[in-house]
Scaffold this active site. Sequence first.
Site, mmCIF file in Angstrom:
data_model
loop_
_atom_site.group_PDB
_atom_site.id
_atom_site.type_symbol
_atom_site.label_atom_id
_atom_site.label_comp_id
_atom_site.label_asym_id
_atom_site.label_seq_id
_atom_site.Cartn_x
_atom_site.Cartn_y
_atom_site.Cartn_z
ATOM 1 N N GLU A 196 0.826 -1.200 0.000
ATOM 2 C CA GLU A 196 0.000 0.000 0.000
ATOM 3 C C GLU A 196 0.866 1.259 0.000
ATOM 4 O O GLU A 196 1.930 1.296 0.594
ATOM 5 C CB GLU A 196 -0.940 -0.032 1.211
ATOM 6 C CG GLU A 196 -2.077 -1.010 0.941
ATOM 7 C CD GLU A 196 -2.823 -1.459 2.181
ATOM 8 O OE1 GLU A 196 -4.039 -1.651 2.089
ATOM 9 O OE2 GLU A 196 -2.213 -1.634 3.231
ATOM 10 N N SER B 72 10.660 5.217 15.565
ATOM 11 C CA SER B 72 9.457 4.773 16.268
ATOM 12 C C SER B 72 9.835 4.530 17.718
ATOM 13 O O SER B 72 10.245 3.436 18.080
ATOM 14 C CB SER B 72 8.936 3.479 15.640
ATOM 15 O OG SER B 72 8.460 3.743 14.349
ATOM 16 N N PHE B 73 9.719 5.545 18.520
ATOM 17 C CA PHE B 73 10.234 5.475 19.894
ATOM 18 C C PHE B 73 9.208 4.819 20.828
ATOM 19 O O PHE B 73 9.459 3.764 21.383
ATOM 20 C CB PHE B 73 10.611 6.893 20.346
ATOM 21 C CG PHE B 73 11.672 6.880 21.403
ATOM 22 C CD1 PHE B 73 12.924 6.365 21.132
ATOM 23 C CD2 PHE B 73 11.426 7.372 22.682
ATOM 24 C CE1 PHE B 73 13.914 6.332 22.112
ATOM 25 C CE2 PHE B 73 12.404 7.344 23.671
ATOM 26 C CZ PHE B 73 13.648 6.831 23.388
ATOM 27 N N HIS B 74 8.099 5.479 21.008
ATOM 28 C CA HIS B 74 6.897 4.893 21.606
ATOM 29 C C HIS B 74 6.921 4.522 23.088
ATOM 30 O O HIS B 74 5.885 4.141 23.627
ATOM 31 C CB HIS B 74 6.422 3.662 20.824
ATOM 32 C CG HIS B 74 6.198 3.910 19.368
ATOM 33 N ND1 HIS B 74 5.670 5.071 18.879
ATOM 34 C CD2 HIS B 74 6.453 3.126 18.282
ATOM 35 C CE1 HIS B 74 5.592 4.995 17.561
ATOM 36 N NE2 HIS B 74 6.081 3.841 17.168
ATOM 37 N N CYS C 96 6.233 -7.220 7.281
ATOM 38 C CA CYS C 96 7.363 -6.790 8.101
ATOM 39 C C CYS C 96 7.768 -7.969 8.968
ATOM 40 O O CYS C 96 6.901 -8.686 9.470
ATOM 41 C CB CYS C 96 6.955 -5.606 8.982
ATOM 42 S SG CYS C 96 8.323 -4.867 9.886
ATOM 43 N N CYS D 294 -1.608 5.702 9.751
ATOM 44 C CA CYS D 294 -0.395 5.009 10.210
ATOM 45 C C CYS D 294 -0.730 3.689 10.866
ATOM 46 O O CYS D 294 -1.589 3.634 11.734
ATOM 47 C CB CYS D 294 0.317 5.807 11.299
ATOM 48 S SG CYS D 294 0.847 7.401 10.803
ATOM 49 N N SER E 271 11.721 6.235 8.352
ATOM 50 C CA SER E 271 11.340 5.882 9.714
ATOM 51 C C SER E 271 11.820 4.477 10.035
ATOM 52 O O SER E 271 11.575 3.535 9.291
ATOM 53 C CB SER E 271 9.813 5.947 9.855
ATOM 54 O OG SER E 271 9.432 5.502 11.144
ATOM 55 N N ASN F 99 -4.102 4.473 15.962
ATOM 56 C CA ASN F 99 -5.137 4.146 14.978
ATOM 57 C C ASN F 99 -5.565 2.703 15.170
ATOM 58 O O ASN F 99 -4.740 1.793 15.072
ATOM 59 C CB ASN F 99 -4.606 4.352 13.560
ATOM 60 C CG ASN F 99 -4.355 5.822 13.284
ATOM 61 O OD1 ASN F 99 -5.196 6.672 13.563
ATOM 62 N ND2 ASN F 99 -3.185 6.139 12.764
ATOM 63 N N CYS G 13 0.953 -2.483 15.749
ATOM 64 C CA CYS G 13 0.999 -2.193 14.310
ATOM 65 C C CYS G 13 0.327 -3.295 13.493
ATOM 66 O O CYS G 13 0.628 -4.475 13.661
ATOM 67 C CB CYS G 13 2.453 -2.034 13.878
ATOM 68 S SG CYS G 13 2.659 -1.839 12.102
ATOM 69 N N GLY H 77 6.750 -2.249 6.256
ATOM 70 C CA GLY H 77 8.119 -2.747 6.286
ATOM 71 C C GLY H 77 9.088 -1.894 7.064
ATOM 72 O O GLY H 77 8.791 -0.757 7.428
ATOM 73 N N GLU H 78 10.225 -2.499 7.366
ATOM 74 C CA GLU H 78 11.305 -1.813 8.075
ATOM 75 C C GLU H 78 12.366 -1.459 7.028
ATOM 76 O O GLU H 78 13.104 -2.323 6.555
ATOM 77 C CB GLU H 78 11.870 -2.756 9.154
ATOM 78 C CG GLU H 78 13.150 -2.297 9.807
ATOM 79 C CD GLU H 78 13.147 -0.840 10.266
ATOM 80 O OE1 GLU H 78 12.330 -0.473 11.113
ATOM 81 O OE2 GLU H 78 13.984 -0.047 9.742
ATOM 82 N N CYS I 140 3.593 8.375 1.295
ATOM 83 C CA CYS I 140 4.076 7.394 2.256
ATOM 84 C C CYS I 140 4.291 6.091 1.500
ATOM 85 O O CYS I 140 3.330 5.521 0.970
ATOM 86 C CB CYS I 140 3.032 7.240 3.362
ATOM 87 S SG CYS I 140 3.483 6.011 4.592
ATOM 88 N N CYS J 142 5.823 -5.335 16.068
ATOM 89 C CA CYS J 142 5.387 -4.313 17.015
ATOM 90 C C CYS J 142 3.914 -4.567 17.323
ATOM 91 O O CYS J 142 3.107 -4.726 16.401
ATOM 92 C CB CYS J 142 5.619 -2.923 16.439
ATOM 93 S SG CYS J 142 7.347 -2.675 15.985
HETATM 94 N N1 SAH Z 1 8.874 0.128 10.139
HETATM 95 C C1 SAH Z 1 9.133 1.500 10.261
HETATM 96 C C2 SAH Z 1 8.322 2.352 9.325
HETATM 97 C C3 SAH Z 1 6.839 2.047 9.165
HETATM 98 S S1 SAH Z 1 5.734 2.351 10.501
HETATM 99 C C4 SAH Z 1 8.938 1.965 11.664
HETATM 100 O O1 SAH Z 1 8.421 1.206 12.471
HETATM 101 O O2 SAH Z 1 9.368 3.066 11.984
HETATM 102 C C5 SAH Z 1 5.328 4.089 10.414
HETATM 103 C C6 SAH Z 1 4.915 4.675 11.791
HETATM 104 O O3 SAH Z 1 3.563 4.333 12.131
HETATM 105 C C7 SAH Z 1 5.781 4.154 12.925
HETATM 106 O O4 SAH Z 1 6.141 5.159 13.820
HETATM 107 C C8 SAH Z 1 4.861 3.179 13.580
HETATM 108 O O5 SAH Z 1 5.279 2.919 14.868
HETATM 109 C C9 SAH Z 1 3.531 3.887 13.473
HETATM 110 N N2 SAH Z 1 2.384 3.014 13.711
HETATM 111 C C10 SAH Z 1 2.303 1.689 13.484
HETATM 112 N N3 SAH Z 1 1.068 1.234 13.830
HETATM 113 C C11 SAH Z 1 0.367 2.289 14.266
HETATM 114 C C12 SAH Z 1 -0.984 2.459 14.732
HETATM 115 N N4 SAH Z 1 -1.829 1.437 14.781
HETATM 116 N N5 SAH Z 1 -1.382 3.690 15.079
HETATM 117 C C13 SAH Z 1 -0.542 4.742 14.982
HETATM 118 N N6 SAH Z 1 0.732 4.643 14.547
HETATM 119 C C14 SAH Z 1 1.199 3.429 14.197
HETATM 120 FE FE1 SF4 Z 2 7.282 -3.234 11.193
HETATM 121 FE FE2 SF4 Z 2 7.333 -0.583 11.670
HETATM 122 FE FE3 SF4 Z 2 5.053 -1.979 11.984
HETATM 123 FE FE4 SF4 Z 2 7.074 -2.321 13.708
HETATM 124 S S1 SF4 Z 2 5.883 -0.430 13.374
HETATM 125 S S2 SF4 Z 2 5.850 -3.970 12.760
HETATM 126 S S3 SF4 Z 2 8.843 -2.125 12.356
HETATM 127 S S4 SF4 Z 2 6.145 -1.673 10.059
#
Ligand code: SAH
Ligand code: SF4
Length: 395
Positions: free
Chosen positions: A116, A251-253, A136, A371, A229, A328, A143, A197-198, A129, A140
């Site tokens: 996508e 992606s600190f979180h 991936c 996201c 990212s 989200n 995600c 993906g990463e 984006c 996480c």
């Molecule tokens: N894999 C990479 C890039 C893709 S994710 C990474 O993890 O950084 C893009 C961003 O969306 C990341 O910061 C991820 O943590 C965030 N993200 C993933 N799932 C989400 C969700 N359900 N709600 C909000 N942000 C989310």
């Molecule tokens: Fe992969 Fe990024 Fe989603 Fe983590 S947040 S599962 S690294 S796409």
Amino acid sequence: MAADAPITQDLVTIPRKLPDGGKVNLVGLTRTAMRDALIAMGTPEKQAKMRVNQLWQWIYHWGVREFSAMTNLAKDYRAKLEEHFEITLPEIVSKNVSTDGTRKYLVRIAGGHEVEVVYIPETDRGTLCISSQVGCTLTCSFCHTGTQKLVRNLTAGEIVGQVMLARDDLDEWPAPGTGTGDKGPRLLSNIVLMGMGEPLYNFDNVRDAMKIVMDGEGIALSRRRITLSTSGVVPEIAKCAEEIGCLMAVSFHATTDEVRNKLVPINKRWNIEELLNALREYPRLSNSERITFEYVMLKDVNDTDADARRLVNLIKGIPAKINLIPFNEWPGAPYERSDWERIERFADIVHKAGYASPIRTPRGEDIMAACGQLKSATERARKSRAQIAAETGTA
Ligand code: SAH
Ligand code: SF4
């Protein structure tokens, strides 16, 4: 799985030349690779650089896909190119347009896999984006993409191809003979590698694709308009600064290793301290201003005042912006979005400490384009809520 997640991925990317003698796709070849391919086809070495320049301009500046339209090349040379090469992009399978103008494309790549791509128009910019992998390997827990099994890395051509497809759809290629700025401000002005993906687990292809996108004779987007990212693949961060030089988002979180291990399991391999050490070096190595810290707001998980204060302490000394992302939701997700007042209070603490702390407005939610909601329809081997909860200890 995360504790033993591999450091690098030996995922095969599909070969550029098909075994049956099929044509080589020029899209995604670096200038050097294109030169080598032209010489292998019989182009005299002395002419090769000029031919690359010409092809490059047609393909990446004007978006032309037919050799027959490349009028500054001799007819017999065009015919020879036609015999050996093709200029092909992944295919748009469907396009959804949100009520807020966000466009989500479902794109089919070789092998029938789908990724996508999301275009987000704003008043002063348009951000695309893009995805770097099908699925991936990381898991996480918040995600949606993380619940999809990885199928493969995208090739450089498939990555740059997403940008080209979007420019097609936005009708943004300059007419042959005219310059990039001739149509006024760009609709597609920024790129974020925040799709599926990463990106740092597919480093070489991402680098080659971004070099093509940044090349001044083609799509010509500045490295400061590209943000990669990562979830925190520490050994690749310095390499990204040196070899791509784009902006970095992480992606600190979470503000403790205990919580981050659950949310972003790659933290078990490279913890917060190691990650921050690598990020501290990034602005100097890449000559860029600041790092974006992405922080997803999860109710009762990472959203307290104490978290906000720990966050600003941790990043002290790093030029940073903190993007607060309201979680989200997706079907089966084991978390809830923090309340709005909580998010604002969190933002306020971060802001008072001297950091920009924008709250990201969810875009394209009605078409599941926000996201972390990306996951192609054909790959819905979704884990159950119970399974995710068991893995993340949130049961
Ligand atoms: N894999 C990479 C890039 C893709 S994710 C990474 O993890 O950084 C893009 C961003 O969306 C990341 O910061 C991820 O943590 C965030 N993200 C993933 N799932 C989400 C969700 N359900 N709600 C909000 N942000 C989310
Ligand atoms: Fe992969 Fe990024 Fe989603 Fe983590 S947040 S599962 S690294 S796409």
